[in-house]
Write a protein that holds these residues in place. Structure first.
Motif, PDB file in Angstrom:
ATOM      1  N   ALA A  21       0.827  -1.195   0.102  1.00  0.00           N
ATOM      2  CA  ALA A  21      -0.037  -0.027   0.130  1.00  0.00           C
ATOM      3  C   ALA A  21       0.881   1.178   0.140  1.00  0.00           C
ATOM      4  CB  ALA A  21      -0.778  -0.203   1.187  1.00  0.00           C
ATOM      5  N   ALA A  22       1.818   1.142   0.864  1.00  0.00           N
ATOM      6  CA  ALA A  22       2.745   2.610   0.848  1.00  0.00           C
ATOM      7  C   ALA A  22       3.419   2.501  -0.559  1.00  0.00           C
ATOM      8  CB  ALA A  22       3.972   2.203   1.745  1.00  0.00           C
ATOM      9  N   ARG A  23       4.097   1.641  -1.235  1.00  0.00           N
ATOM     10  CA  ARG A  23       4.663   1.613  -2.465  1.00  0.00           C
ATOM     11  C   ARG A  23       3.937   2.282  -3.466  1.00  0.00           C
ATOM     12  NH1 ARG A  23       6.527  -4.024  -3.331  1.00  0.00           N
ATOM     13  NH2 ARG A  23       7.717  -3.406  -1.534  1.00  0.00           N
ATOM     14  N   HIS A  24       2.398   1.822  -3.629  1.00  0.00           N
ATOM     15  CA  HIS A  24       1.717   2.268  -4.409  1.00  0.00           C
ATOM     16  C   HIS A  24       0.652   3.493  -4.074  1.00  0.00           C
ATOM     17  CE1 HIS A  24       2.969  -1.076  -7.189  1.00  0.00           C
ATOM     18  NE2 HIS A  24       2.884  -1.903  -6.131  1.00  0.00           N
ATOM     19  N   GLN A  25       0.781   3.871  -2.887  1.00  0.00           N
ATOM     20  CA  GLN A  25       0.090   4.822  -2.311  1.00  0.00           C
ATOM     21  C   GLN A  25      -1.174   4.799  -2.467  1.00  0.00           C
ATOM     22  OE1 GLN A  25       1.868   8.533  -3.870  1.00  0.00           O
ATOM     23  NE2 GLN A  25       3.656   7.496  -3.734  1.00  0.00           N
ATOM     24  N   VAL A  26      -1.678   3.611  -1.854  1.00  0.00           N
ATOM     25  CA  VAL A  26      -3.150   3.251  -1.808  1.00  0.00           C
ATOM     26  C   VAL A  26      -3.316   3.040  -0.198  1.00  0.00           C
ATOM     27  CG1 VAL A  26      -3.648   2.130  -4.168  1.00  0.00           C
ATOM     28  CG2 VAL A  26      -2.841   0.831  -1.963  1.00  0.00           C
ATOM     29  N   ARG A  27      -4.734   2.886   0.208  1.00  0.00           N
ATOM     30  CA  ARG A  27      -5.053   2.547   1.856  1.00  0.00           C
ATOM     31  C   ARG A  27      -5.135   1.208   1.943  1.00  0.00           C
ATOM     32  NH1 ARG A  27     -10.146   5.678   3.639  1.00  0.00           N
ATOM     33  NH2 ARG A  27     -11.151   4.367   2.235  1.00  0.00           N
ATOM     34  N   ALA A  28      -4.469   0.866   3.207  1.00  0.00           N
ATOM     35  CA  ALA A  28      -4.709  -0.538   3.651  1.00  0.00           C
ATOM     36  C   ALA A  28      -4.948  -0.505   5.217  1.00  0.00           C
ATOM     37  CB  ALA A  28      -3.614  -1.145   3.150  1.00  0.00           C
ATOM     38  N   LEU A  29      -5.637  -1.386   5.518  1.00  0.00           N
ATOM     39  CA  LEU A  29      -5.778  -1.731   6.836  1.00  0.00           C
ATOM     40  C   LEU A  29      -5.840  -3.488   7.304  1.00  0.00           C
ATOM     41  CD1 LEU A  29      -6.630  -0.658   9.699  1.00  0.00           C
ATOM     42  CD2 LEU A  29      -8.785  -0.805   9.223  1.00  0.00           C
ATOM     43  N   ALA A  30      -5.589  -3.857   8.289  1.00  0.00           N
ATOM     44  CA  ALA A  30      -5.824  -5.073   8.561  1.00  0.00           C
ATOM     45  C   ALA A  30      -6.635  -5.031   9.846  1.00  0.00           C
ATOM     46  CB  ALA A  30      -4.597  -6.094   8.886  1.00  0.00           C
ATOM     47  N   ILE A  31      -7.635  -5.869   9.886  1.00  0.00           N
ATOM     48  CA  ILE A  31      -8.731  -6.057  10.994  1.00  0.00           C
ATOM     49  C   ILE A  31      -8.742  -7.701  11.311  1.00  0.00           C
ATOM     50  CG2 ILE A  31     -11.029  -5.743  11.899  1.00  0.00           C
ATOM     51  CD1 ILE A  31     -11.451  -3.700   9.667  1.00  0.00           C
ATOM     52  N   LEU A  32      -8.532  -7.982  12.580  1.00  0.00           N
ATOM     53  CA  LEU A  32      -8.229  -9.395  12.922  1.00  0.00           C
ATOM     54  C   LEU A  32      -9.251  -9.802  14.038  1.00  0.00           C
ATOM     55  CD1 LEU A  32      -4.484  -9.023  12.694  1.00  0.00           C
ATOM     56  CD2 LEU A  32      -5.856 -10.076  10.995  1.00  0.00           C
ATOM     57  N   THR A  33      -9.746 -10.922  13.989  1.00  0.00           N
ATOM     58  CA  THR A  33     -10.420 -11.747  15.126  1.00  0.00           C
ATOM     59  C   THR A  33      -9.304 -12.356  15.779  1.00  0.00           C
ATOM     60  OG1 THR A  33     -12.601 -11.445  13.929  1.00  0.00           O
ATOM     61  CG2 THR A  33     -12.377 -13.296  15.872  1.00  0.00           C
ATOM     62  N   VAL A  34      -9.337 -12.656  17.130  1.00  0.00           N
ATOM     63  CA  VAL A  34      -8.609 -13.589  17.946  1.00  0.00           C
ATOM     64  C   VAL A  34      -8.944 -14.948  17.990  1.00  0.00           C
ATOM     65  CG1 VAL A  34      -7.329 -13.889  20.290  1.00  0.00           C
ATOM     66  CG2 VAL A  34      -7.654 -11.397  19.117  1.00  0.00           C
ATOM     67  N   SER A  35      -8.462 -15.811  16.968  1.00  0.00           N
ATOM     68  CA  SER A  35      -9.026 -17.129  16.849  1.00  0.00           C
ATOM     69  C   SER A  35      -8.569 -18.218  17.884  1.00  0.00           C
ATOM     70  CB  SER A  35      -8.788 -17.498  15.550  1.00  0.00           C
ATOM     71  OG  SER A  35      -7.658 -17.542  15.109  1.00  0.00           O
ATOM     72  N   ASP A  36      -7.237 -17.814  18.302  1.00  0.00           N
ATOM     73  CA  ASP A  36      -6.431 -18.883  19.385  1.00  0.00           C
ATOM     74  C   ASP A  36      -5.528 -17.727  20.121  1.00  0.00           C
ATOM     75  OD1 ASP A  36      -5.283 -19.293  16.201  1.00  0.00           O
ATOM     76  OD2 ASP A  36      -3.639 -18.790  17.699  1.00  0.00           O
TER      77      ASP A  36
END
Ligand code: HPA
Length: 234
Positions: free
Chosen positions: A189-204
């Motif tokens: 995302a930084a290299r291509h100047q787009v937006r990114a996010l990671a949203i995670l559920t705690v599964s273990d």
């Protein structure tokens, strides 16, 4: 069409949610989008495009691990013009105050290496989330009363880890959870100047050994999909 995505250029939206599991892409598209069409099935890595509250969204499986995610994210950004990419996935909890089913919004993603390490050479680049998406996700999780943590995560290259000392160091440094994709998504995302996010559920949980029963996974996953969709269009 690209090597790994069979969609025509107009079949992919500018906003893309990326679960690791292609069957979760199918479930999320069928559950949360209107007018859904399947746009990819190359290698069984399913992708779907539809609308959420009138906004066009693609939900495309990324596979597991940074090399796999990198293939799909590169093609989505470079060939299809994706501008917002949100990983929705699971992670292992690494702190006592982080419980199974909680949601983690990843502000940064530490790693040992990523597929970008060779081009960064001596630089320790700090992969970080897009602020507007992060802010939108936190607001959306508050509105839903989902217990959410915001902070650093660890993107590992291994699920079956022969170096537990590495995750111990991450825990000592306040890292909330471990998964296998976000750092390279943030690099791209930084290299291509787009937006990114990671949203995670705690599964273990690495400290307690607990794991989310299969029946509960869908419910927790649903909260995360809605948070991602609200954040994308906030
Ligand atoms: N390790 C790495 N990736 C993961 C884990 C884990 O414990 N849980 C979910 N994704």
């Amino acid at each position: 069409m690209t090597i790994h995505i069979g969609a025509s250029p107009d079949q992919i939206a500018e906003t893309v949610l990326m679960p690791g599991d292609p069957l979760r892409a199918k479930w999320a598209a069928e559950t949360f989008l209107d007018g859904t069409e399947q746009v990819n099935n190359v290698r069984g890595m399913l992708g779907f495009t539809g609308r959420y509250k009138g906004n066009r969204v693609t939900i495309q499986g990324s596979g597991m691990g940074m090399p796999s995610l990198s293939i799909y994210a590169n093609e989505l950004i470079r060939d299809y013009g994706a501008k917002t990419l949100i990983r929705i996935g699971s992670c292992g909890g690494m702190q006592d105050h982080v419980a199974i089913r909680d949601v983690i919004v990843a502000m940064t993603a530490s790693s040992v290496t990523t597929p970008s390490s060779t081009i960064f050479r001596e630089i320790n680049f700090a992969p970080c989330a897009d602020w507007s998406l992060l802010h939108g996700a936190v607001n959306a999780s508050k509105a839903r009363n989902v217990k959410t943590h915001v902070g650093g995560i660890y993107s590992s290259d291994v699920f079956y880890d022969e170096r537990p000392d590495l995750s111990e160091q991450m825990t000592r440094h306040g890292i909330l959870g471990v998964e296998m994709e976000a750092a390279e998504l943030y690099n791209l995302a930084a290299r291509h100047q787009v937006r990114a996010l990671a949203i995670l559920t705690v599964s273990d949980h690495l400290l307690t050994g607990e794991a989310l029963p299969a029946a509960d996974r869908e419910r927790s996953f649903g909260d995360m999909v809605e948070i991602a969709l609200e954040a994308a269009f906030a």
